[in-house]
Scaffold this motif. Structure first.
Motif, PDB file in Angstrom:
ATOM      1  N   ILE A 128       0.858  -1.184   0.000  1.00 53.21           N
ATOM      2  CA  ILE A 128       0.000   0.000   0.000  1.00 53.21           C
ATOM      3  C   ILE A 128       0.897   1.238   0.000  1.00 53.21           C
ATOM      4  O   ILE A 128       1.898   1.305   0.716  1.00 53.21           O
ATOM      5  CB  ILE A 128      -0.967   0.003   1.213  1.00 53.21           C
ATOM      6  N   SER A 129       0.547   2.192  -0.860  1.00 55.39           N
ATOM      7  CA  SER A 129       1.387   3.374  -1.032  1.00 55.39           C
ATOM      8  C   SER A 129       0.696   4.602  -0.459  1.00 55.39           C
ATOM      9  O   SER A 129      -0.287   5.091  -0.997  1.00 55.39           O
ATOM     10  CB  SER A 129       1.648   3.567  -2.531  1.00 55.39           C
ATOM     11  N   LEU A 130       1.204   5.078   0.666  1.00 56.02           N
ATOM     12  CA  LEU A 130       0.593   6.225   1.336  1.00 56.02           C
ATOM     13  C   LEU A 130       1.569   7.391   1.388  1.00 56.02           C
ATOM     14  O   LEU A 130       2.778   7.186   1.504  1.00 56.02           O
ATOM     15  CB  LEU A 130       0.202   5.842   2.769  1.00 56.02           C
ATOM     16  N   THR A 131       1.038   8.591   1.315  1.00 58.82           N
ATOM     17  CA  THR A 131       1.907   9.760   1.486  1.00 58.82           C
ATOM     18  C   THR A 131       2.220   9.894   2.967  1.00 58.82           C
ATOM     19  O   THR A 131       1.518   9.348   3.830  1.00 58.82           O
ATOM     20  CB  THR A 131       1.215  11.056   1.021  1.00 58.82           C
ATOM     21  N   ARG A 132       3.256  10.645   3.271  1.00 58.05           N
ATOM     22  CA  ARG A 132       3.604  10.894   4.681  1.00 58.05           C
ATOM     23  C   ARG A 132       2.460  11.608   5.383  1.00 58.05           C
ATOM     24  O   ARG A 132       2.190  11.390   6.555  1.00 58.05           O
ATOM     25  CB  ARG A 132       4.869  11.755   4.765  1.00 58.05           C
ATOM     26  N   GLU A 133       1.795  12.455   4.611  1.00 51.72           N
ATOM     27  CA  GLU A 133       0.680  13.207   5.195  1.00 51.72           C
ATOM     28  C   GLU A 133      -0.460  12.261   5.569  1.00 51.72           C
ATOM     29  O   GLU A 133      -1.080  12.409   6.625  1.00 51.72           O
ATOM     30  CB  GLU A 133       0.176  14.261   4.204  1.00 51.72           C
ATOM     31  N   GLU A 134      -0.720  11.270   4.713  1.00 54.15           N
ATOM     32  CA  GLU A 134      -1.783  10.316   5.032  1.00 54.15           C
ATOM     33  C   GLU A 134      -1.428   9.518   6.283  1.00 54.15           C
ATOM     34  O   GLU A 134      -2.286   9.280   7.148  1.00 54.15           O
ATOM     35  CB  GLU A 134      -2.039   9.397   3.837  1.00 54.15           C
ATOM     36  N   LEU A 135      -0.178   9.131   6.392  1.00 57.41           N
ATOM     37  CA  LEU A 135       0.255   8.440   7.606  1.00 57.41           C
ATOM     38  C   LEU A 135       0.021   9.337   8.827  1.00 57.41           C
ATOM     39  O   LEU A 135      -0.500   8.895   9.854  1.00 57.41           O
ATOM     40  CB  LEU A 135       1.738   8.072   7.512  1.00 57.41           C
ATOM     41  N   ALA A 136       0.394  10.612   8.663  1.00 58.64           N
ATOM     42  CA  ALA A 136       0.223  11.569   9.766  1.00 58.64           C
ATOM     43  C   ALA A 136      -1.246  11.714  10.135  1.00 58.64           C
ATOM     44  O   ALA A 136      -1.598  11.758  11.316  1.00 58.64           O
ATOM     45  CB  ALA A 136       0.809  12.920   9.380  1.00 58.64           C
ATOM     46  N   ASN A 137      -2.105  11.745   9.124  1.00 59.17           N
ATOM     47  CA  ASN A 137      -3.533  11.906   9.384  1.00 59.17           C
ATOM     48  C   ASN A 137      -4.147  10.671  10.007  1.00 59.17           C
ATOM     49  O   ASN A 137      -5.213  10.723  10.607  1.00 59.17           O
ATOM     50  CB  ASN A 137      -4.269  12.249   8.094  1.00 59.17           C
ATOM     51  N   MET A 138      -3.487   9.566   9.832  1.00 63.54           N
ATOM     52  CA  MET A 138      -3.942   8.342  10.472  1.00 63.54           C
ATOM     53  C   MET A 138      -3.520   8.364  11.942  1.00 63.54           C
ATOM     54  O   MET A 138      -4.304   8.068  12.836  1.00 63.54           O
ATOM     55  CB  MET A 138      -3.287   7.168   9.749  1.00 63.54           C
ATOM     56  N   VAL A 139      -2.255   8.723  12.170  1.00 66.72           N
ATOM     57  CA  VAL A 139      -1.700   8.745  13.527  1.00 66.72           C
ATOM     58  C   VAL A 139      -2.301   9.896  14.329  1.00 66.72           C
ATOM     59  O   VAL A 139      -2.491   9.803  15.532  1.00 66.72           O
ATOM     60  CB  VAL A 139      -0.164   8.890  13.472  1.00 66.72           C
ATOM     61  N   GLY A 140      -2.662  10.956  13.629  1.00 63.92           N
ATOM     62  CA  GLY A 140      -3.141  12.150  14.308  1.00 63.92           C
ATOM     63  C   GLY A 140      -1.972  12.994  14.768  1.00 63.92           C
ATOM     64  O   GLY A 140      -1.838  13.307  15.949  1.00 63.92           O
ATOM     65  N   THR A 141      -1.108  13.366  13.838  1.00 67.24           N
ATOM     66  CA  THR A 141       0.065  14.167  14.182  1.00 67.24           C
ATOM     67  C   THR A 141       0.466  15.009  12.975  1.00 67.24           C
ATOM     68  O   THR A 141      -0.222  15.017  11.967  1.00 67.24           O
ATOM     69  CB  THR A 141       1.226  13.252  14.631  1.00 67.24           C
ATOM     70  N   ALA A 142       1.600  15.706  13.095  1.00 64.67           N
ATOM     71  CA  ALA A 142       2.074  16.532  11.985  1.00 64.67           C
ATOM     72  C   ALA A 142       2.904  15.686  11.027  1.00 64.67           C
ATOM     73  O   ALA A 142       3.569  14.739  11.449  1.00 64.67           O
ATOM     74  CB  ALA A 142       2.911  17.683  12.526  1.00 64.67           C
ATOM     75  N   THR A 143       2.857  16.048   9.755  1.00 68.19           N
ATOM     76  CA  THR A 143       3.615  15.333   8.731  1.00 68.19           C
ATOM     77  C   THR A 143       5.092  15.243   9.107  1.00 68.19           C
ATOM     78  O   THR A 143       5.721  14.183   8.975  1.00 68.19           O
ATOM     79  CB  THR A 143       3.491  16.058   7.377  1.00 68.19           C
ATOM     80  N   GLU A 144       5.656  16.339   9.557  1.00 70.96           N
ATOM     81  CA  GLU A 144       7.080  16.365   9.892  1.00 70.96           C
ATOM     82  C   GLU A 144       7.429  15.358  10.985  1.00 70.96           C
ATOM     83  O   GLU A 144       8.501  14.750  10.953  1.00 70.96           O
ATOM     84  CB  GLU A 144       7.501  17.769  10.364  1.00 70.96           C
ATOM     85  N   SER A 145       6.525  15.190  11.921  1.00 73.87           N
ATOM     86  CA  SER A 145       6.782  14.240  13.007  1.00 73.87           C
ATOM     87  C   SER A 145       6.872  12.824  12.463  1.00 73.87           C
ATOM     88  O   SER A 145       7.734  12.042  12.873  1.00 73.87           O
ATOM     89  CB  SER A 145       5.675  14.327  14.058  1.00 73.87           C
ATOM     90  N   VAL A 146       5.980  12.491  11.529  1.00 69.39           N
ATOM     91  CA  VAL A 146       6.015  11.161  10.918  1.00 69.39           C
ATOM     92  C   VAL A 146       7.344  10.951  10.206  1.00 69.39           C
ATOM     93  O   VAL A 146       7.995   9.917  10.365  1.00 69.39           O
ATOM     94  CB  VAL A 146       4.856  10.988   9.908  1.00 69.39           C
ATOM     95  N   ILE A 147       7.760  11.948   9.450  1.00 72.93           N
ATOM     96  CA  ILE A 147       9.017  11.842   8.710  1.00 72.93           C
ATOM     97  C   ILE A 147      10.184  11.600   9.654  1.00 72.93           C
ATOM     98  O   ILE A 147      10.999  10.696   9.468  1.00 72.93           O
ATOM     99  CB  ILE A 147       9.249  13.127   7.890  1.00 72.93           C
ATOM    100  N   ARG A 148      10.244  12.390  10.701  1.00 71.61           N
ATOM    101  CA  ARG A 148      11.351  12.247  11.662  1.00 71.61           C
ATOM    102  C   ARG A 148      11.337  10.882  12.322  1.00 71.61           C
ATOM    103  O   ARG A 148      12.385  10.231  12.459  1.00 71.61           O
ATOM    104  CB  ARG A 148      11.259  13.348  12.724  1.00 71.61           C
TER     105      ARG A 148
END
Lengths: 233, 233
Positions: free
Chosen positions: B181-201
């Motif tokens: 499954i191919s998700l953007t970092r933003e989608e991951l962030a929206n799933m976790v409930g956090t900021a995109t940058e936090s997911v990336i880090r």
DNA sequence: CGAACTGTTGAGAGGCTTCAAGCCTAGTGG
DNA sequence: CCACTAGGCTTGAAGCCTCTCAACAGTTCG
């Protein structure tokens, strides 16, 4: 008359007022009353525990209970408070899973237990009732989803305001707009999902800002509109 | 053969494999097939939008969709991802509320719509089916409650690990343990409930710790056990 | 090729948690 | 009736986790 301590008076176990049963026929209400087992529960007692197998669901005819899950390192997450007219434990019962929450009495309560077979019988034989059941479940599912969005996106400050509004809308207030439900700071924290100290600090902040008044556990609404605004609902 | 772009091939609209329909008779499956409307949805298209009125529910026979709510200032909170074999939109339909989520295609999909009256007919006339429906709703309600406890008590780091495990358990991985499954970092962030940058880090942290490997949007599990440990499930 | 989106990294700020200490209140037992 | 104790409540200080803002690289697509 010792018995009255443990056996509630009949007028306190009336189920026909429950919205939950509004689609049942008189005969079915009769069956309900015949099959039910009612009992008084003192403050602090546990009705059922997370992980236990349930044999029926409960109708609350008096008192207040908290329904909570035990999370990481034993910290409890309160899912909701229930009061007269509410139904508990039917979720785990219907999915035939072990209880995923614990129900603890925080204000002396009277509960009537309805055995699982009775519930199943009613669902199977009364389409209106089972349709109603489905609708209730769907509504609760929406509320849960709403809450997920809230808790994931809002600050602790916003969530505390929201919890206050939720209590305001669901529980009694007296003529001064004072919440009659008495919760510890820790219980509030476990509802919001934060540390006890944070709740304390935020509550005093709300008080200083003239939004609420505090007298021990009694919380009085002074500027409800502003609380709602903070809650962002 | 332009039509094949918009009308899925019959073998792609087979509903009899759906666990959801396992209690239906052959005649009922026949009715389902007669009443259904199937359509291809391209990546990026919206099946239904928050606030709209639904006329039926959808069975996913191909592709992947995200189901999300729009929270404060437009930030989306992803409730879940759905794939082949999943059912969507039945919750709002059954409670006769407006849709409380939006369904957006993230991998070209085929969906079959079943009209509301058909669903109601089946529920009313087949107790096994409506009982099954109730059980599904109850299970989803438990999952929602579990998720509330998680999101309220866990750190972003733990929640990200949990989301990775959830994706691992529900979606395909290839022979190298790479999530398909191919998700953007933003989608991951929206799933976790956090900021995109936090997911990336956090993802690069996981990578540095030798727990996962990253190639663009492709995530490969190297030390799944440790991820599970962090997730704390 | 440029525009628009996605991904990455750094710096700084601030919300919240944790720990620690002390106060207050209610209930208990002498 | 009062001292005592336990649990709840409050406040302060320190620090970390996470968010936000900003700048820039990489990628995709018309």
């Amino acid at each position: 008359m010792r018995a009255s301590l443990y056996n509630p008076r009949p007028e306190e176990t009336n189920l026909s007022d429950f919205k939950f049963f509004k689609h049942l026929t008189d005969a079915e209400i009769g069956k309900l009353n015949y099959d039910k087992t009612c009992q008084i529960y003192k403050k602090g007692s546990i009705v059922y525990r997370e992980g236990s197998r349930l044999t029926g669901f409960y109708c609350v005819t008096r008192g207040i209970l908290k329904i909570y899950k035990t999370g990481i390192d034993g910290k409890e997450q309160i899912i909701r408070f229930v009061k007269k007219g509410d139904i508990i434990a039917f979720r785990s019962l219907l999915s035939q899973e072990l209880a995923c929450t614990t129900a603890k009495v925080i204000d002396d309560a009277v509960l009537c237990q309805i055995p699982y077979p009775t519930l199943l019988f009613l669902l199977q034989n009364n389409w209106k009732f089972s349709h109603w059941m489905i609708q209730i479940l769907c509504r609760e599912l929406r509320e849960a989803n709403d809450y997920i969005t809230d808790i994931a996106q809002k600050s602790v400050r916003e969530r505390l305001a929201e919890v206050l509004i939720l209590l305001r809308d669901n529980f009694d207030v007296d003529e001064n707009d004072t919440l009659q439900i008495s919760l510890t700071r820790e219980e509030l924290a476990n509802m919001v999902g934060t540390a006890t100290e944070s709740v304390i600090r935020l509550l005093s902040e709300f008080k200083q800002d003239g939004l609420i008044d505090l007298k021990g556990r009694r919380i009085t609404f002074i500027d409800e509109a502003s609380i709602r605004k903070i809650a962002n609902v």
